[in-house]
Design a protein around this motif. Structure first.
Motif, PDB file in Angstrom:
ATOM      1  N   THR A  71       1.010  -1.143  -0.170  1.00 28.39           N
ATOM      2  CA  THR A  71       0.086   0.076   0.194  1.00 28.39           C
ATOM      3  C   THR A  71       1.002   1.394   0.007  1.00 28.39           C
ATOM      4  OG1 THR A  71      -1.838  -1.232   1.260  1.00 28.39           O
ATOM      5  CG2 THR A  71      -1.675   1.287   1.369  1.00 28.39           C
ATOM      6  N   PRO A  72       0.599   2.200  -1.105  1.00 25.10           N
ATOM      7  CA  PRO A  72       1.551   3.504  -0.693  1.00 25.10           C
ATOM      8  C   PRO A  72       1.577   3.981   0.645  1.00 25.10           C
ATOM      9  CG  PRO A  72      -0.132   3.471  -2.634  1.00 25.10           C
ATOM     10  CD  PRO A  72      -0.427   2.328  -1.735  1.00 25.10           C
ATOM     11  N   ALA A  73       2.596   4.565   1.056  1.00 23.18           N
ATOM     12  CA  ALA A  73       2.869   4.856   2.275  1.00 23.18           C
ATOM     13  C   ALA A  73       2.116   6.282   2.661  1.00 23.18           C
ATOM     14  CB  ALA A  73       4.307   5.271   2.711  1.00 23.18           C
ATOM     15  N   THR A  74       2.032   7.015   1.835  1.00 18.88           N
ATOM     16  CA  THR A  74       1.319   8.335   1.830  1.00 18.88           C
ATOM     17  C   THR A  74      -0.235   8.083   2.092  1.00 18.88           C
ATOM     18  OG1 THR A  74       1.001   8.792  -0.527  1.00 18.88           O
ATOM     19  CG2 THR A  74       2.831   9.750   0.634  1.00 18.88           C
ATOM     20  N   GLU A  75      -0.668   6.938   1.638  1.00 18.19           N
ATOM     21  CA  GLU A  75      -1.966   6.601   1.630  1.00 18.19           C
ATOM     22  C   GLU A  75      -2.324   6.135   2.821  1.00 18.19           C
ATOM     23  OE1 GLU A  75      -5.004   2.876   0.094  1.00 18.19           O
ATOM     24  OE2 GLU A  75      -3.732   3.851  -1.506  1.00 18.19           O
ATOM     25  N   ALA A  76      -1.356   5.121   3.516  1.00 16.04           N
ATOM     26  CA  ALA A  76      -1.638   4.769   4.980  1.00 16.04           C
ATOM     27  C   ALA A  76      -1.577   5.841   6.041  1.00 16.04           C
ATOM     28  CB  ALA A  76      -0.476   3.593   5.213  1.00 16.04           C
ATOM     29  N   LEU A  77      -0.709   6.646   5.797  1.00 17.34           N
ATOM     30  CA  LEU A  77      -0.479   7.832   6.692  1.00 17.34           C
ATOM     31  C   LEU A  77      -1.519   8.613   6.642  1.00 17.34           C
ATOM     32  CD1 LEU A  77       3.620   8.520   6.454  1.00 17.34           C
ATOM     33  CD2 LEU A  77       2.285   7.245   8.173  1.00 17.34           C
ATOM     34  N   THR A  78      -1.985   9.023   5.482  1.00 15.65           N
ATOM     35  CA  THR A  78      -3.190   9.969   5.358  1.00 15.65           C
ATOM     36  C   THR A  78      -4.469   9.424   6.039  1.00 15.65           C
ATOM     37  OG1 THR A  78      -2.297  10.749   3.380  1.00 15.65           O
ATOM     38  CG2 THR A  78      -4.823  11.281   3.733  1.00 15.65           C
ATOM     39  N   THR A  79      -4.759   8.001   5.775  1.00 17.48           N
ATOM     40  CA  THR A  79      -5.877   7.206   6.460  1.00 17.48           C
ATOM     41  C   THR A  79      -5.848   7.399   8.058  1.00 17.48           C
ATOM     42  OG1 THR A  79      -6.108   5.695   4.540  1.00 17.48           O
ATOM     43  CG2 THR A  79      -6.941   4.998   6.750  1.00 17.48           C
TER      44      THR A  79
END
Length: 359
Positions: free
Chosen positions: A135-143
């Motif tokens: 999973t894209p890191a930015t997607e995980a952190l934003t979530t």
């Protein structure tokens, strides 16, 4: 910090260590008993640590428990392992739920449940949101930030737990990159200041407004910029009991309250304290006053401290909530999620043009 205040903090720290060591010893004795927990392998193979993905964030070891474990056993395990979260797995080792310190405060203590007779499966958040290592890191952190998750399970395609993302760990590892992003813009910042000095007498207002806007974008914002109604601290008297504090936390949706005495801030009490100092320690929330289990005289920060400075302070002090005070007046209280969100928002424009900074 005055010596007497530091002494009070040190006494509480020693009590915490005593509790942890006791449960660490008991955990070793009954590691093979029913409902025993286990820690998943922590290492993510190097070939799966693809830059820009969750794998590159190096998920930590996940502490897992069975659904039939009691809440007090889970709290004692969390105390022994210095954790504020466990993942709950079913008989097939698939992720079934997540149980956190916040759940303990909101769903057990605040709702007057008996931790000794309540099972984790009755309290946990079922079918939690999870990500995979690609999973894209930015997607995980934003979530995590937008959904107010401090923890995010990492599973494979079959639903097996392979790790756990902790927003605080991710954020602290990103601190160095964030600071590098701002440092890389420092020369440009100085150049802009030089331009402003040279042009101020001859350039039109529109040009000077552009220079000012550019300088603002390169300046790390301070805590005053994030204070609003949502950061207003919840306060409670030191003689109130833990049950009352937990109910207040639930009402206001916060994991920390400031304790007061004589109109002054005396300490801070958090959901992590509910786990370690109350439930794991076997204390009765109705008969335990906050003065016994709070952290006395917490660290504070002035409103002009930068977000990066505040995050660094929280990292060094190993806490998740930070009161903001000026001249003895409490202006608000920020947590790691709010600061992480705002810092990432500020850093993103800088990192977009700096290929050395990746998340």
């Amino acid at each position: 910090m005055p010596q007497n205040l530091e002494s009070a903090r040190n006494r509480q720290t020693r009590r915490d260590e005593t509790i942890r060591k006791r449960f660490q010893s008991e955990l070793m004795k009954k590691s093979s008993s029913r409902g025993a927990s286990r820690e998943m392998p922590s290492a993510i193979p190097h070939h799966l640590r693809v830059p820009g993905t969750v794998g590159a964030l190096r998920p930590t070891q996940a502490l897992t428990v069975r659904e039939a474990m009691t809440v007090i056993e889970a709290a004692q395990l969390m105390a022994a392992k210095r954790a504020d979260c466990v993942l709950v797995v079913d008989s097939h080792e698939h992720l079934a739920g997540i149980f956190t310190a916040k759940d303990l405060a909101f769903r057990v203590v605040a709702e007057n449940q008996d931790a000794r007779n309540t099972l984790v499966r009755d309290i946990m958040t079922r079918n939690p949101f999870c990500v995979t290592i690609d999973t894209p890191a930015t997607e995980a952190l934003t979530t995590m930030v937008k959904r107010h998750f401090r923890h995010l399970p990492v599973c494979n395609d079959e639903g097996d737990v392979v790790g756990l993302l902790d927003i605080t760990r991710c954020m602290y590892e990103a601190l160095e990159k964030m600071e590098r992003a701002y440092n890389s813009s420092r020369k440009l910042y100085e150049a802009v200041e030089g331009v402003e000095r040279e042009w101020s007498a001859v350039q039109p207002a529109a040009m000077m407004q552009f220079v000012e806007a550019l300088r603002d974008k390169m300046s790390c914002p301070n805590l005053a910029s994030v204070l609003n109604e949502s950061t207003r601290p919840v306060e409670i008297g030191v003689r109130s009991n833990v049950r009352e504090a937990a109910q207040l936390m639930k009402t206001y949706g916060t994991t920390a309250v400031l304790t007061t005495e004589g109109g002054q801030i005396a300490g801070i009490f958090t959901s992590k304290d509910v786990v370690l100092r109350v439930i794991a320690a076997g204390l009765n929330p109705d008969n335990c006053s906050l003065v016994r289990v709070m952290t006395p005289h917490p660290d504070v920060a002035p409103s002009d401290m930068t977000l990066l400075g505040a995050l660094r302070k929280m990292h060094d002090g190993r806490y998740l909530n930070l009161p903001v005070m000026d001249n003895g007046e409490v202006l608000g209280m920020v947590d790691v999620l709010k600061l992480t969100y705002h810092t990432l928002e500020q850093v993103r424009p800088l990192t977009a043009t700096d290929p050395t900074v990746r998340y």
